[in-house]
Scaffold this motif. Structure first.
Motif, mmCIF file in Angstrom:
data_model
loop_
_atom_site.group_PDB
_atom_site.id
_atom_site.type_symbol
_atom_site.label_atom_id
_atom_site.label_comp_id
_atom_site.label_asym_id
_atom_site.label_seq_id
_atom_site.Cartn_x
_atom_site.Cartn_y
_atom_site.Cartn_z
ATOM 1 N N LEU A 93 0.857 -1.180 0.000
ATOM 2 C CA LEU A 93 0.000 0.000 0.000
ATOM 3 C C LEU A 93 0.895 1.233 0.000
ATOM 4 O O LEU A 93 1.613 1.483 0.967
ATOM 5 C CB LEU A 93 -0.914 -0.003 1.231
ATOM 6 N N LEU A 94 0.875 1.950 -1.104
ATOM 7 C CA LEU A 94 1.621 3.202 -1.214
ATOM 8 C C LEU A 94 0.687 4.301 -0.726
ATOM 9 O O LEU A 94 -0.188 4.767 -1.464
ATOM 10 C CB LEU A 94 2.077 3.436 -2.647
ATOM 11 N N ASP A 95 0.850 4.678 0.515
ATOM 12 C CA ASP A 95 -0.070 5.588 1.190
ATOM 13 C C ASP A 95 0.350 7.039 0.999
ATOM 14 O O ASP A 95 1.507 7.390 1.232
ATOM 15 C CB ASP A 95 -0.110 5.244 2.686
ATOM 16 N N VAL A 96 -0.598 7.844 0.580
ATOM 17 C CA VAL A 96 -0.365 9.276 0.437
ATOM 18 C C VAL A 96 -1.671 10.003 0.712
ATOM 19 O O VAL A 96 -2.765 9.467 0.452
ATOM 20 C CB VAL A 96 0.189 9.617 -0.970
ATOM 21 N N ASP A 97 -1.568 11.194 1.254
ATOM 22 C CA ASP A 97 -2.752 12.006 1.473
ATOM 23 C C ASP A 97 -3.480 12.160 0.135
ATOM 24 O O ASP A 97 -2.848 12.470 -0.883
ATOM 25 C CB ASP A 97 -2.333 13.375 2.011
ATOM 26 N N PRO A 98 -4.783 11.946 0.107
ATOM 27 C CA PRO A 98 -5.519 12.029 -1.162
ATOM 28 C C PRO A 98 -5.361 13.359 -1.888
ATOM 29 O O PRO A 98 -5.330 13.392 -3.121
ATOM 30 C CB PRO A 98 -6.975 11.801 -0.748
ATOM 31 N N GLN A 99 -5.233 14.439 -1.156
ATOM 32 C CA GLN A 99 -5.069 15.738 -1.809
ATOM 33 C C GLN A 99 -3.760 15.772 -2.601
ATOM 34 O O GLN A 99 -3.717 16.278 -3.722
ATOM 35 C CB GLN A 99 -5.101 16.855 -0.769
ATOM 36 N N ILE A 100 -2.714 15.183 -2.055
ATOM 37 C CA ILE A 100 -1.422 15.114 -2.749
ATOM 38 C C ILE A 100 -1.529 14.168 -3.942
ATOM 39 O O ILE A 100 -1.080 14.479 -5.043
ATOM 40 C CB ILE A 100 -0.305 14.662 -1.783
ATOM 41 N N GLY A 101 -2.135 13.002 -3.722
ATOM 42 C CA GLY A 101 -2.283 12.029 -4.796
ATOM 43 C C GLY A 101 -3.092 12.563 -5.961
ATOM 44 O O GLY A 101 -2.719 12.394 -7.128
ATOM 45 N N LEU A 102 -4.191 13.231 -5.667
ATOM 46 C CA LEU A 102 -5.042 13.768 -6.728
ATOM 47 C C LEU A 102 -4.355 14.903 -7.482
ATOM 48 O O LEU A 102 -4.603 15.091 -8.674
ATOM 49 C CB LEU A 102 -6.380 14.226 -6.150
ATOM 50 N N ASP A 144 -4.720 -6.984 8.861
ATOM 51 C CA ASP A 144 -3.956 -8.124 8.343
ATOM 52 C C ASP A 144 -2.498 -7.695 8.107
ATOM 53 O O ASP A 144 -2.007 -7.711 6.974
ATOM 54 C CB ASP A 144 -4.595 -8.610 7.038
ATOM 55 N N PRO A 145 -1.794 -7.292 9.182
ATOM 56 C CA PRO A 145 -0.462 -6.697 9.017
ATOM 57 C C PRO A 145 0.587 -7.636 8.421
ATOM 58 O O PRO A 145 1.574 -7.165 7.846
ATOM 59 C CB PRO A 145 -0.080 -6.264 10.436
ATOM 60 N N ASP A 146 0.390 -8.940 8.524
ATOM 61 C CA ASP A 146 1.369 -9.875 7.951
ATOM 62 C C ASP A 146 1.301 -9.910 6.429
ATOM 63 O O ASP A 146 2.244 -10.360 5.778
ATOM 64 C CB ASP A 146 1.144 -11.288 8.497
ATOM 65 N N ARG A 147 0.194 -9.459 5.856
ATOM 66 C CA ARG A 147 0.028 -9.488 4.407
ATOM 67 C C ARG A 147 0.213 -8.113 3.775
ATOM 68 O O ARG A 147 0.179 -7.972 2.569
ATOM 69 C CB ARG A 147 -1.361 -10.040 4.055
ATOM 70 N N TYR A 148 0.427 -7.117 4.572
ATOM 71 C CA TYR A 148 0.539 -5.749 4.074
ATOM 72 C C TYR A 148 1.891 -5.130 4.365
ATOM 73 O O TYR A 148 2.460 -5.337 5.429
ATOM 74 C CB TYR A 148 -0.522 -4.855 4.726
ATOM 75 N N LEU A 149 2.362 -4.356 3.405
ATOM 76 C CA LEU A 149 3.497 -3.464 3.586
ATOM 77 C C LEU A 149 2.961 -2.072 3.267
ATOM 78 O O LEU A 149 2.584 -1.797 2.126
ATOM 79 C CB LEU A 149 4.642 -3.831 2.634
ATOM 80 N N VAL A 150 2.857 -1.240 4.285
ATOM 81 C CA VAL A 150 2.334 0.111 4.106
ATOM 82 C C VAL A 150 3.520 1.070 4.083
ATOM 83 O O VAL A 150 4.314 1.105 5.024
ATOM 84 C CB VAL A 150 1.350 0.496 5.230
ATOM 85 N N LEU A 151 3.628 1.824 2.994
ATOM 86 C CA LEU A 151 4.743 2.747 2.817
ATOM 87 C C LEU A 151 4.237 4.162 2.579
ATOM 88 O O LEU A 151 3.218 4.363 1.913
ATOM 89 C CB LEU A 151 5.600 2.315 1.619
ATOM 90 N N ASP A 152 4.962 5.121 3.100
ATOM 91 C CA ASP A 152 4.648 6.530 2.910
ATOM 92 C C ASP A 152 5.056 6.925 1.494
ATOM 93 O O ASP A 152 6.246 7.069 1.193
ATOM 94 C CB ASP A 152 5.404 7.354 3.952
ATOM 95 N N ALA A 153 4.084 7.114 0.628
ATOM 96 C CA ALA A 153 4.358 7.393 -0.783
ATOM 97 C C ALA A 153 4.763 8.840 -1.046
ATOM 98 O O ALA A 153 4.991 9.210 -2.196
ATOM 99 C CB ALA A 153 3.144 7.017 -1.632
ATOM 100 N N PHE A 208 -8.387 1.520 3.148
ATOM 101 C CA PHE A 208 -7.143 0.790 2.888
ATOM 102 C C PHE A 208 -6.323 0.633 4.163
ATOM 103 O O PHE A 208 -5.817 -0.452 4.461
ATOM 104 C CB PHE A 208 -6.289 1.522 1.845
ATOM 105 N N LEU A 209 -6.170 1.717 4.923
ATOM 106 C CA LEU A 209 -5.364 1.658 6.140
ATOM 107 C C LEU A 209 -5.973 0.712 7.167
ATOM 108 O O LEU A 209 -5.249 -0.041 7.838
ATOM 109 C CB LEU A 209 -5.178 3.064 6.719
ATOM 110 N N ASP A 210 -7.295 0.710 7.280
ATOM 111 C CA ASP A 210 -7.970 -0.200 8.212
ATOM 112 C C ASP A 210 -7.812 -1.657 7.777
ATOM 113 O O ASP A 210 -7.585 -2.539 8.613
ATOM 114 C CB ASP A 210 -9.457 0.153 8.335
ATOM 115 N N ILE A 211 -7.937 -1.916 6.480
ATOM 116 C CA ILE A 211 -7.756 -3.276 5.960
ATOM 117 C C ILE A 211 -6.340 -3.740 6.240
ATOM 118 O O ILE A 211 -6.121 -4.872 6.685
ATOM 119 C CB ILE A 211 -8.077 -3.339 4.446
ATOM 120 N N ALA A 212 -5.368 -2.879 5.989
ATOM 121 C CA ALA A 212 -3.966 -3.222 6.227
ATOM 122 C C ALA A 212 -3.713 -3.500 7.706
ATOM 123 O O ALA A 212 -3.006 -4.455 8.055
ATOM 124 C CB ALA A 212 -3.056 -2.100 5.734
ATOM 125 N N ALA A 213 -4.305 -2.704 8.576
ATOM 126 C CA ALA A 213 -4.116 -2.895 10.019
ATOM 127 C C ALA A 213 -4.736 -4.201 10.492
ATOM 128 O O ALA A 213 -4.239 -4.819 11.441
ATOM 129 C CB ALA A 213 -4.717 -1.716 10.782
#
Length: 167
Positions: A96-105, A136-145, A129-134
């Motif tokens: 999950l390449l996480d970024v604030d939606p305002q930045i992403g858009l 199941d943390p073993d299946r997710y890699l969340v990175l600050d995009a 996305f963040l809740d889903i990742a939290a």
């Protein structure tokens, strides 16, 4: 994804075309599942049977976040629909390449139908996305995009190589 086969690409055209604004939420979820199902049957499963490593830009968790949370159709219902459509395929790792939606858009040129949704909708999807990742943390890699792409690539490579070596 959606896409990857002729039929799935046709469905992608329907889903992302801004002319289809107002598409029924359930119809949208079913179309994503149909595209994913065809792609899974014709591309992913054959690759896995050959022993290949499959990397996909988006998969079922995207539908869970976008349609389950963003469209308020329910996480479990959308997950079950995707699992049914793919015959139970689940990724070993979701990045999950996480970024604030305002930045992403702000990075988007020529927004499609989903990218044209209001900022609050994108915020709900991100939180989904963040809740889903939290959950199941073993299946997710969340990175600050917002970090440099080169740094993200190095971190992703290390994690994926470790996963492949452990397989």
């Amino acid at each position: 994804e959606p896409g990857g086969t002729p039929a799935a690409e046709s469905i992608r055209g329907i889903l992302l075309d801004p002319a289809n604004t107002g598409l029924d939420d359930r119809a949208e979820a079913v179309l994503f599942a149909a595209s994913r199902g065809d792609h899974a049957a014709r591309v992913i499963r054959p690759a896995l049977q050959r022993g290949d490593i499959v990397i996909s830009d988006r998969f079922m968790d995207s539908s869970v976040a976008y349609q389950g949370v963003g469209r308020d159709l329910g996480l479990e219902q959308v997950a079950e629909l995707s699992l049914w459509a793919t015959g139970g395929l689940r990724p070993d790792l979701t990045i999950l390449l996480d970024v604030d939606p305002q930045i992403g858009l702000a990075r988007v040129v020529g927004p499609d139908r989903l990218e044209s949704e209001p900022l609050d909708w994108h915020r709900r999807v991100r939180q989904g996305f963040l809740d889903i990742a939290a959950s199941d943390p073993d299946r997710y890699l969340v990175l600050d995009a917002s970090r440099p792409a080169e740094d993200l690539a190095v971190e992703i490579t290390v994690v994926v190589e470790g996963l492949v070596q452990d397989a």
